[in-house]
Design a protein around this motif. Structure first.
Motif, PDB file in Angstrom:
ATOM      1  N   UNK A   6       0.897  -1.077  -0.007  1.00 36.45           N
ATOM      2  CA  UNK A   6       0.136  -0.149   0.023  1.00 36.45           C
ATOM      3  C   UNK A   6       1.018   1.265  -0.072  1.00 36.45           C
ATOM      4  N   UNK A   7       1.711   1.261   0.621  1.00 36.51           N
ATOM      5  CA  UNK A   7       2.697   2.608   0.852  1.00 36.51           C
ATOM      6  C   UNK A   7       3.357   2.568  -0.630  1.00 36.51           C
ATOM      7  N   UNK A   8       3.825   1.658  -1.244  1.00 39.52           N
ATOM      8  CA  UNK A   8       4.494   1.594  -2.566  1.00 39.52           C
ATOM      9  C   UNK A   8       3.330   2.398  -3.591  1.00 39.52           C
ATOM     10  N   UNK A   9       2.172   1.903  -3.400  1.00 36.21           N
ATOM     11  CA  UNK A   9       1.133   2.157  -4.325  1.00 36.21           C
ATOM     12  C   UNK A   9       1.048   3.677  -4.107  1.00 36.21           C
ATOM     13  N   UNK A  10       0.672   4.287  -2.990  1.00 39.51           N
ATOM     14  CA  UNK A  10       0.351   5.621  -2.433  1.00 39.51           C
ATOM     15  C   UNK A  10       1.468   6.488  -2.857  1.00 39.51           C
ATOM     16  N   UNK A  11       2.895   5.915  -2.551  1.00 33.34           N
ATOM     17  CA  UNK A  11       4.237   6.750  -3.074  1.00 33.34           C
ATOM     18  C   UNK A  11       4.171   7.241  -4.388  1.00 33.34           C
ATOM     19  N   UNK A  52      -1.257  11.314   6.698  1.00 30.75           N
ATOM     20  CA  UNK A  52      -1.381  12.436   6.040  1.00 30.75           C
ATOM     21  C   UNK A  52      -0.817  12.942   4.978  1.00 30.75           C
ATOM     22  N   UNK A  53       0.470  12.310   4.813  1.00 31.00           N
ATOM     23  CA  UNK A  53       1.347  12.447   3.300  1.00 31.00           C
ATOM     24  C   UNK A  53       0.529  12.014   2.234  1.00 31.00           C
ATOM     25  N   UNK A  54      -0.104  10.937   2.408  1.00 35.57           N
ATOM     26  CA  UNK A  54      -1.139  10.449   1.243  1.00 35.57           C
ATOM     27  C   UNK A  54      -2.238  10.804   1.063  1.00 35.57           C
ATOM     28  N   UNK A  55      -2.879  11.786   2.056  1.00 38.11           N
ATOM     29  CA  UNK A  55      -4.194  12.323   2.373  1.00 38.11           C
ATOM     30  C   UNK A  55      -5.125  11.286   2.535  1.00 38.11           C
ATOM     31  N   UNK A  56      -4.859  10.365   3.316  1.00 37.45           N
ATOM     32  CA  UNK A  56      -5.833   9.276   3.579  1.00 37.45           C
ATOM     33  C   UNK A  56      -5.872   9.115   4.910  1.00 37.45           C
TER      34      UNK A  56
END
Length: 344
Positions: A6-11, A52-56
């Motif tokens: 998920x982190x990779x996807x959102x990044x 917060x960084x990914x607005x989710x």
């Protein structure tokens, strides 16, 4: 989906490198790399900053659920509908809210849950129903961010209806921007908005323009179907589509000329001498009705260009010229009625 994936996807969606993400969080790039490859997981204190960084939300970050299938979405919506029928609205609302917390990335579920909960308040006497406005609007707004046009337009349509009920016409108008200028639904909604604002002439005109363009689209669709079945030599089906074109022209008050002008290809393919000549006579005899639709009450608020009376004669002349082509109408060569017609 595992948290690292998920982190990779959102990044990547945020167009950040591992190093840029690490700098924002105060960690090293190798740490981010380990998260994304499942070697380790972020410290619990970093979950909120990452979200917060990914607005989710953190819930969304930690959601391990994959997107739902169409069948699963349909089942959840049916279950929610049953709850609305057999229990209180409040219970159904919180059931829907829990569903969206469990599947925060499923945009279609988001839109459908918001729609069914919003619509249900209109058909049932829900006590203090407005207390749910904030949540339902929030869900619609999230659905508006979808990359799928169907979901965006569905949410925009629902929001438009919501604001129209509240007579918040400025917010309703903003919803129109989610539809292309060519979308018939936008014109219909604009007419509704104009009418409620007292702009009655604009509302009439918008709906008449919609009917006018719908007539043209219908006839183009029917004509394509007609030519397709004609190519397959399905004469019975071709004749059916000709009848439908005539009916649409009649119902839309486009005048006798337009009603008479369909079906020539079928007559030519069948080399129907009497039918072809009857078609020619009816078309030539009704040319002066070609602009009758401009006088119809159905289009009375539309503005049409005035035509030169000589234009009708020019059309008739060109029609006769085309009807005289021996290469096309060779099967009429011996018919005196045809000879008289083209030589009048």
């Amino acid at each position: 989906m595992e948290i690292g994936k998920k982190i990779r996807k959102y990044r990547k969606e945020a167009n950040l490198t591992q190093e840029e993400m690490a700098n924002r969080l105060g960690v090293t790039a190798p740490a981010v790399n380990k998260w994304e490859n499942g070697v380790s997981t972020p410290d619990i204190a970093l979950l909120a900053p990452i979200a917060r960084m990914f607005h989710i939300s953190v819930d969304e970050l930690l959601s391990y659920r994959e997107d739902l299938t169409e069948e699963e979405i349909g089942r959840y919506i049916r279950e929610l509908d049953e709850t609305l029928k057999n229990s209180t609205y409040e219970e159904a609302f919180f059931k829907g809210k829990r569903l969206l917390e469990e599947y925060p990335r499923c945009e279609k579920l988001l839109w459908q849950v918001a729609l069914i909960l919003d619509a249900n308040r209109l058909f049932h006497d829900v006590k203090d129903g407005t207390q749910y406005d904030t949540w339902i609007l929030h869900w619609y707004e999230r659905a508006l961010e979808s990359k799928e046009e169907m979901i965006r337009s569905g949410a925009a349509n629902a929001m438009f209806s919501f604001y129209m009920r509240k007579e918040n016409f400025d917010e309703a108008e903003k919803c129109l921007t989610y539809f292309s200028m060519q979308n018939p639904e936008r014109k219909r909604m604009q007419a509704d908005l104009d009418w409620k604002r007292g702009k009655k002439e604009e509302a009439y005109k918008a709906l008449e323009e919609l009917l006018f363009s719908e007539f043209q689209m219908q006839q183009m669709g029917l004509q394509m179907l007609y030519l397709m079945v004609l190519e397959e030599e399905d004469m019975e089906k071709a004749a059916y589509y000709v009848r439908k074109q005539k009916e649409v022209a009649r119902v839309s008050e486009f005048g006798v000329y337009h009603e008479n002008s369909y079906g020539l290809d079928l007559l030519m393919k069948e080399k129907d001498v009497e039918g072809t000549i009857a078609w020619m006579e009816s078309v030539l005899g009704s040319v002066d009705t070609i602009w009758d639709f401009t006088k119809s009450p159905m289009f009375e608020h539309m503005t049409f260009k005035e035509t030169d009376p000589s234009f009708v004669e020019e059309i008739k002349k060109n029609l006769k010229k085309s009807m005289a082509e021996e290469e096309t109408y060779g099967y009429l060569m011996e018919n005196q009625r045809w000879i008289d017609l083209i030589n009048e």
